[in-house]
Design an enzyme around this catalytic site. Structure first.
Site, PDB file in Angstrom:
ATOM      1  N   TYR A  11       0.853  -1.186   0.000  1.00  0.00           N
ATOM      2  CA  TYR A  11       0.000   0.000   0.000  1.00  0.00           C
ATOM      3  C   TYR A  11       0.892   1.241   0.000  1.00  0.00           C
ATOM      4  O   TYR A  11       1.452   1.625   1.030  1.00  0.00           O
ATOM      5  CB  TYR A  11      -0.924   0.018   1.212  1.00  0.00           C
ATOM      6  CG  TYR A  11      -2.013  -1.036   1.205  1.00  0.00           C
ATOM      7  CD1 TYR A  11      -2.231  -1.853   0.100  1.00  0.00           C
ATOM      8  CD2 TYR A  11      -2.840  -1.213   2.304  1.00  0.00           C
ATOM      9  CE1 TYR A  11      -3.228  -2.815   0.090  1.00  0.00           C
ATOM     10  CE2 TYR A  11      -3.850  -2.162   2.299  1.00  0.00           C
ATOM     11  CZ  TYR A  11      -4.038  -2.961   1.197  1.00  0.00           C
ATOM     12  OH  TYR A  11      -5.033  -3.918   1.202  1.00  0.00           O
ATOM     13  N   HIS A  39      -1.411 -11.971   0.752  1.00  0.00           N
ATOM     14  CA  HIS A  39      -2.208 -10.992   0.008  1.00  0.00           C
ATOM     15  C   HIS A  39      -2.789 -11.599  -1.267  1.00  0.00           C
ATOM     16  O   HIS A  39      -3.949 -11.354  -1.617  1.00  0.00           O
ATOM     17  CB  HIS A  39      -1.328  -9.784  -0.331  1.00  0.00           C
ATOM     18  CG  HIS A  39      -2.084  -8.525  -0.551  1.00  0.00           C
ATOM     19  ND1 HIS A  39      -1.493  -7.282  -0.504  1.00  0.00           N
ATOM     20  CD2 HIS A  39      -3.391  -8.284  -0.824  1.00  0.00           C
ATOM     21  CE1 HIS A  39      -2.396  -6.351  -0.742  1.00  0.00           C
ATOM     22  NE2 HIS A  39      -3.550  -6.934  -0.939  1.00  0.00           N
ATOM     23  N   PRO A  82     -16.693  -2.414   1.839  1.00  0.00           N
ATOM     24  CA  PRO A  82     -18.112  -2.691   2.121  1.00  0.00           C
ATOM     25  C   PRO A  82     -19.042  -1.557   1.713  1.00  0.00           C
ATOM     26  O   PRO A  82     -20.268  -1.755   1.689  1.00  0.00           O
ATOM     27  CB  PRO A  82     -18.127  -2.906   3.639  1.00  0.00           C
ATOM     28  CG  PRO A  82     -16.971  -2.094   4.139  1.00  0.00           C
ATOM     29  CD  PRO A  82     -15.919  -2.225   3.083  1.00  0.00           C
ATOM     30  N   GLY A 113     -18.606  -0.094  -1.304  1.00  0.00           N
ATOM     31  CA  GLY A 113     -18.501  -0.059  -2.751  1.00  0.00           C
ATOM     32  C   GLY A 113     -17.587   1.015  -3.300  1.00  0.00           C
ATOM     33  O   GLY A 113     -17.920   1.667  -4.289  1.00  0.00           O
ATOM     34  N   ARG A 114     -16.438   1.206  -2.671  1.00  0.00           N
ATOM     35  CA  ARG A 114     -15.440   2.191  -3.130  1.00  0.00           C
ATOM     36  C   ARG A 114     -16.061   3.577  -3.274  1.00  0.00           C
ATOM     37  O   ARG A 114     -15.776   4.323  -4.208  1.00  0.00           O
ATOM     38  CB  ARG A 114     -14.794   1.729  -4.436  1.00  0.00           C
ATOM     39  CG  ARG A 114     -14.218   0.320  -4.349  1.00  0.00           C
ATOM     40  CD  ARG A 114     -13.441  -0.084  -5.586  1.00  0.00           C
ATOM     41  NE  ARG A 114     -13.128  -1.514  -5.557  1.00  0.00           N
ATOM     42  CZ  ARG A 114     -12.160  -2.081  -4.844  1.00  0.00           C
ATOM     43  NH1 ARG A 114     -11.388  -1.323  -4.090  1.00  0.00           N
ATOM     44  NH2 ARG A 114     -11.950  -3.386  -4.887  1.00  0.00           N
ATOM     45  N   THR A 124     -22.606   6.020  -0.537  1.00  0.00           N
ATOM     46  CA  THR A 124     -22.425   7.189   0.316  1.00  0.00           C
ATOM     47  C   THR A 124     -23.442   8.252  -0.087  1.00  0.00           C
ATOM     48  O   THR A 124     -24.153   8.111  -1.086  1.00  0.00           O
ATOM     49  CB  THR A 124     -21.002   7.764   0.188  1.00  0.00           C
ATOM     50  OG1 THR A 124     -20.760   8.136  -1.174  1.00  0.00           O
ATOM     51  CG2 THR A 124     -19.951   6.747   0.621  1.00  0.00           C
TER      52      THR A 124
END
Length: 330
Positions: free
Chosen positions: A56, A124, A204, A206-207, A211
Site C-alpha cells: 500500500y 495478500h 463494504p 462499494g469504493r 455514500t
C-alpha cells in the site's frame, strides 16, 4: 462499539475496522496529518482494528501507522499482508509466497510499523507455484517465532481455505464483499463459519458508491484505483448510479446515511463478519461507524434486497489487470 472474534485464540476486535489502503494513495494523494486525524478518530469511535499491507503505497501506509503508534503498541490490533511483488518503476505485480520472500517482507513491515509482532498476517495473493500447504508451514513458523499472532489469506477460494485449515488454524479470510459484490455468499462466508474463521469484507461501501455523494470519475486523481475499474466506466457507471439512488432514498427514509446502512447490512450477514471500510478522512469513518448502532430488521433487509438484488451491478468488480491473483470458485 461491540466486538467480534478475529483469531481462533479468542482475540477480539471492534466489529468495524479501518482499511488503510487509502493511506498509500489508492484513491488519490493523502498526507500523514490527514491519516493521523483518521487514526485518532478511530480511537475515539472505539475502532481498534487496522488493515494495511506492504504494497500500500510501497510501504507508505505502514509507515504512517508506525509514526502514529510511536511505540504505543497496544492501541490497535493490526493486520498486514505480504505475497505481492510490485515493480516500483512500472507498478506491475507478480506473486511470491516463497519462505525467503515472505520473511523479508514481514521483517520490513514490522520495521515500518515499529512492532516486534503483527497481530494478523495475510497472504495478500496466492502464488500458483507454491502449494498452500507449504505456505501454511511458513506462516506457522513465523507464528512459532513470535513474529505474527495469527494467519490470514486474502481473495482465496473456499477449497483453498479448507486445504490450509487442514494444516493449521487459519484465523481470517479477507475478500471484497458489499451490496454490489456478493460472490462470497457462494461458499466463502459459509466455509469461514464452518471452520470458525473470521470473514473480513473490504470495500463494504462499494469504493464510495454507497455514500451520500456519489464519486465523480471525472475528478479521480492520477493513480486512483477506480479509473480503469469497469463499474466506474460508462455506460456501467450511469446504470449503477441509477440503481443506487433507490438505496439512498431508503437510507433517508430510515433516518440514516447510505454508508451506515451498507455497513449495518454487512454486519447482519453473520456474526463472524468484520467489515473494514477504507478511508483517509475522519468524517467518512464516523459515517461508516454509525452503522454499528443501526437497528437492522428482517423487513429492512428484505427492502434492501428488493432494491439491490444479488447480481444487480453493471460491470465486473475488477479490470483484467486488477483481477490477477484472485482465486475464482464459481
Amino acid at each position: 462499539m461491540q466486538t467480534r472474534r478475529i483469531r481462533q485464540d479468542g482475540r477480539m476486535v471492534s466489529e468495524i475496522g479501518l482499511g488503510c489502503w487509502s493511506f498509500g494513495g489508492a484513491y488519490g494523494p493523502t498526507t500523514e496529518a490527514e491519516a493521523h486525524d483518521t487514526l485518532s478518530a478511530a480511537l475515539d469511535l472505539g475502532v481498534d482494528f487496522l488493515d494495511t499491507a506492504n504494497v500500500y503505497g510501497m510501504g507508505q501506509s505502514e509507515t504512517i501507522i508506525g509514526s502514529f503508534l510511536k511505540g504505543r503498541k497496544d492501541l490497535f490490533t493490526i493486520a498486514t499482508k505480504g505475497g505481492i511483488r510490485r515493480d516500483p518503476a512500472t507498478g506491475k505485480r507478480s506473486f511470491d509466497n516463497k519462505p525467503d520472500y515472505l520473511r523479508t517482507e514481514l521483517e520490513a513491515s514490522l520495521t515500518r510499523l515499529g512492532l516486534d509482532c503483527v497481530d494478523l498476517y495475510y497472504i495478500h495473493r496466492r502464488d500458483p507455484d507454491v502449494p498452500i500447504e507449504d505456505v501454511m508451514h511458513t506462516l506457522l513458523t513465523f507464528k512459532a517465532e513470535g513474529k505474527i499472532g495469527g494467519i490470514g489469506f486474502s481473495e482465496i477460494a473456499p477449497a483453498s481455505l479448507r486445504r490450509a485449515a487442514a494444516v493449521g488454524p487459519v484465523d481470517a479470510v479477507q475478500s471484497e464483499y458489499s451490496l454490489w459484490t456478493r460472490q462470497p455468499e457462494l461458499g466463502m462466508i459459509q466455509a469461514c463459519r464452518d471452520l470458525g474463521v473470521a470473514f473480513v469484507p473490504f470495500s463494504p461501501v462499494g469504493r464510495g458508491m454507497f455514500t451520500d455523494r456519489a464519486p465523480d470519475p471525472a475528478s479521480f486523481a492520477k493513480g486512483d484505483f477506480r479509473i480503469p475499474n469497469p463499474r466506474f466506466l460508462e455506460p456501467n457507471f450511469s446504470h449503477n448510479l441509477a440503481r443506487i439512488e433507490g438505496f439512498r432514498a431508503l437510507a433517508r427514509d430510515l433516518g440514516t446515511s447510505p454508508a451506515a446502512l451498507a455497513i449495518a447490512w454487512c454486519l447482519a450477514r453473520g456474526p463472524h463478519l468484520i467489515p473494514i471500510p477504507g478511508t483517509r478522512k475522519a468524517a467518512h469513518l464516523q459515517d461508516c461507524a454509525a452503522g454499528r448502532a443501526f437497528v437492522m430488521t428482517d423487513e429492512i433487509m428484505a427492502a434492501i434486497e428488493g432494491i439491490l438484488p444479488i447480481g444487480w451491478a453493471h460491470g465486473d468488480r475488477y479490470s483484467a489487470d486488477q483481477k490477477l491473483g484472485v482465486e475464482g470458485y464459481c
